[in-house]
Design an enzyme around this catalytic site. Structure first.
Site, PDB file in Angstrom:
ATOM      1  N   LYS A   5      42.541  63.939  99.483  1.00  0.00           N
ATOM      2  CA  LYS A   5      41.826  63.825 100.535  1.00  0.00           C
ATOM      3  C   LYS A   5      42.097  64.267 101.653  1.00  0.00           C
ATOM      4  O   LYS A   5      42.576  65.108 102.170  1.00  0.00           O
ATOM      5  CB  LYS A   5      42.522  61.949 100.604  1.00  0.00           C
ATOM      6  CG  LYS A   5      42.403  61.784  99.364  1.00  0.00           C
ATOM      7  CD  LYS A   5      43.233  60.305  99.558  1.00  0.00           C
ATOM      8  CE  LYS A   5      42.980  58.707  98.859  1.00  0.00           C
ATOM      9  NZ  LYS A   5      43.813  58.088  98.634  1.00  0.00           N
ATOM     10  N   HIS A  60      43.434  61.199  95.253  1.00  0.00           N
ATOM     11  CA  HIS A  60      43.251  60.336  94.534  1.00  0.00           C
ATOM     12  C   HIS A  60      43.401  60.393  93.284  1.00  0.00           C
ATOM     13  O   HIS A  60      43.636  61.731  92.789  1.00  0.00           O
ATOM     14  CB  HIS A  60      41.824  60.080  94.779  1.00  0.00           C
ATOM     15  CG  HIS A  60      40.826  58.911  94.047  1.00  0.00           C
ATOM     16  ND1 HIS A  60      40.591  57.668  93.679  1.00  0.00           N
ATOM     17  CD2 HIS A  60      40.393  59.690  92.305  1.00  0.00           C
ATOM     18  CE1 HIS A  60      40.516  57.299  92.824  1.00  0.00           C
ATOM     19  NE2 HIS A  60      40.020  58.245  91.864  1.00  0.00           N
ATOM     20  N   GLU A  98      34.144  57.933  87.698  1.00  0.00           N
ATOM     21  CA  GLU A  98      34.599  59.443  89.160  1.00  0.00           C
ATOM     22  C   GLU A  98      33.852  60.839  88.622  1.00  0.00           C
ATOM     23  O   GLU A  98      33.876  61.395  89.343  1.00  0.00           O
ATOM     24  CB  GLU A  98      35.777  59.093  89.161  1.00  0.00           C
ATOM     25  CG  GLU A  98      35.816  57.718  90.001  1.00  0.00           C
ATOM     26  CD  GLU A  98      37.358  57.508  89.972  1.00  0.00           C
ATOM     27  OE1 GLU A  98      38.099  56.621  90.558  1.00  0.00           O
ATOM     28  OE2 GLU A  98      38.213  57.860  89.788  1.00  0.00           O
TER      29      GLU A  98
HETATM   30  P1  IDP Z   1      45.251  54.076  94.491  1.00  0.00           P
HETATM   31  O1  IDP Z   1      45.084  55.182  94.989  1.00  0.00           O
HETATM   32  O2  IDP Z   1      46.806  54.371  94.075  1.00  0.00           O
HETATM   33  O3  IDP Z   1      44.755  54.228  92.830  1.00  0.00           O
HETATM   34  P2  IDP Z   1      44.519  51.804  95.115  1.00  0.00           P
HETATM   35  O4  IDP Z   1      44.898  50.308  94.744  1.00  0.00           O
HETATM   36  O5  IDP Z   1      42.984  52.485  94.071  1.00  0.00           O
HETATM   37  O6  IDP Z   1      45.637  53.127  94.603  1.00  0.00           O
HETATM   38  O7  IDP Z   1      43.744  52.243  96.077  1.00  0.00           O
HETATM   39  C1  IDP Z   1      42.677  53.372  96.819  1.00  0.00           C
HETATM   40  C2  IDP Z   1      42.976  53.971  97.977  1.00  0.00           C
HETATM   41  O8  IDP Z   1      42.781  52.673  99.430  1.00  0.00           O
HETATM   42  C3  IDP Z   1      44.558  53.769  98.137  1.00  0.00           C
HETATM   43  O9  IDP Z   1      44.564  55.185  97.376  1.00  0.00           O
HETATM   44  C4  IDP Z   1      44.810  54.044 100.221  1.00  0.00           C
HETATM   45  O10 IDP Z   1      44.111  54.629 100.471  1.00  0.00           O
HETATM   46  C5  IDP Z   1      43.715  52.663  99.701  1.00  0.00           C
HETATM   47  N1  IDP Z   1      44.380  51.221 100.211  1.00  0.00           N
HETATM   48  C6  IDP Z   1      44.760  50.930  99.163  1.00  0.00           C
HETATM   49  N2  IDP Z   1      45.610  49.259  99.551  1.00  0.00           N
HETATM   50  C7  IDP Z   1      45.462  49.314 101.132  1.00  0.00           C
HETATM   51  C8  IDP Z   1      45.816  48.488 101.810  1.00  0.00           C
HETATM   52  O11 IDP Z   1      47.095  47.552 101.743  1.00  0.00           O
HETATM   53  N3  IDP Z   1      45.505  49.334 103.399  1.00  0.00           N
HETATM   54  C9  IDP Z   1      45.191  50.766 103.613  1.00  0.00           C
HETATM   55  N4  IDP Z   1      44.682  51.144 102.452  1.00  0.00           N
HETATM   56  C10 IDP Z   1      44.770  50.615 100.956  1.00  0.00           C
HETATM   57 MG    MG Z   2      42.767  53.804  92.798  1.00  0.00          MG
END
Ligand code: IDP
Ligand code: MG
Length: 153
Positions: free
Chosen positions: A11, A117, A128
């Site tokens: 990222k 990611h 993706e």
């Molecule tokens: P992941 O990246 O571990 O799969 P996801 O739940 O898919 O996590 O969330 C996607 C991205 O969204 C996270 O990597 C993070 O950058 C952001 N994100 C997730 N939850 C939050 C939050 O509660 N606050 C701010 N950003 C968040």
């Molecule tokens: Mg995710």
């Protein structure tokens, strides 16, 4: 053995902090095989497509702003259970809870700046990968070390 492909992004914070090599190194040493890679700045349209599953979440707007805020490295890594292996190497979403030794646990502090990611399921990985790469951009190559990484090679 289940060979999978997963979409990994370094990222914008990972790029800005000079951690591209460090992050690639983690996946490479793990034994995953690189089959696609590009350096790009995501458009808002690409970001909205990539993060469509999070559209209703309260952090969606800031997430899109974050991911388009600078260039990213997009990669496809292949290997046995690549999706779970890559996510274990990344660490949990919130870096504060991520184990030391993981990318997020070693380099991150906040959930909104969590460096990488990685796809979370075979279905999302396929989606993706196709968002970022055409089929011809994915390289089908043999690795001379394969039998030292995979029992079935
Ligand atoms: P992941 O990246 O571990 O799969 P996801 O739940 O898919 O996590 O969330 C996607 C991205 O969204 C996270 O990597 C993070 O950058 C952001 N994100 C997730 N939850 C939050 C939050 O509660 N606050 C701010 N950003 C968040
Ligand atoms: Mg995710």
């Amino acid at each position: 053995m289940t060979v999978e492909r997963t979409l990994i992004l370094v990222k914008p914070d990972g790029v800005q902090r000079g951690l591209i090599g460090e992050i690639i190194n983690r996946f490479e040493r793990r034994g995953l095989k690189l089959v696609g890679m590009k350096f790009l700045q995501m458009s808002p349209e690409l970001a909205e497509t990539h993060y469509a599953v999070h559209k209703e979440r309260p952090f969606y707007q800031s997430l899109v702003e974050y991911i388009v805020s600078g260039p990213v490295v997009a990669m496809v890594w292949q290997g046995h259970d690549a999706i779970a292996a890559a996510r274990a190497t990344m660490g949990t979403t919130n870096p504060v809870q991520a184990a030391p030794g993981t990318i997020r646990g070693d380099f991150g502090l906040e959930i909104g700046r969590n460096l990488v990611h990685g796809s979370d399921s075979p279905e999302n990985a396929a989606k993706e990968v196709s968002i970022f790469f055409d089929d011809v951009e994915l390289v089908d190559w043999s690795r001379n070390t394969e039998s030292w990484i995979s029992e079935s090679a």
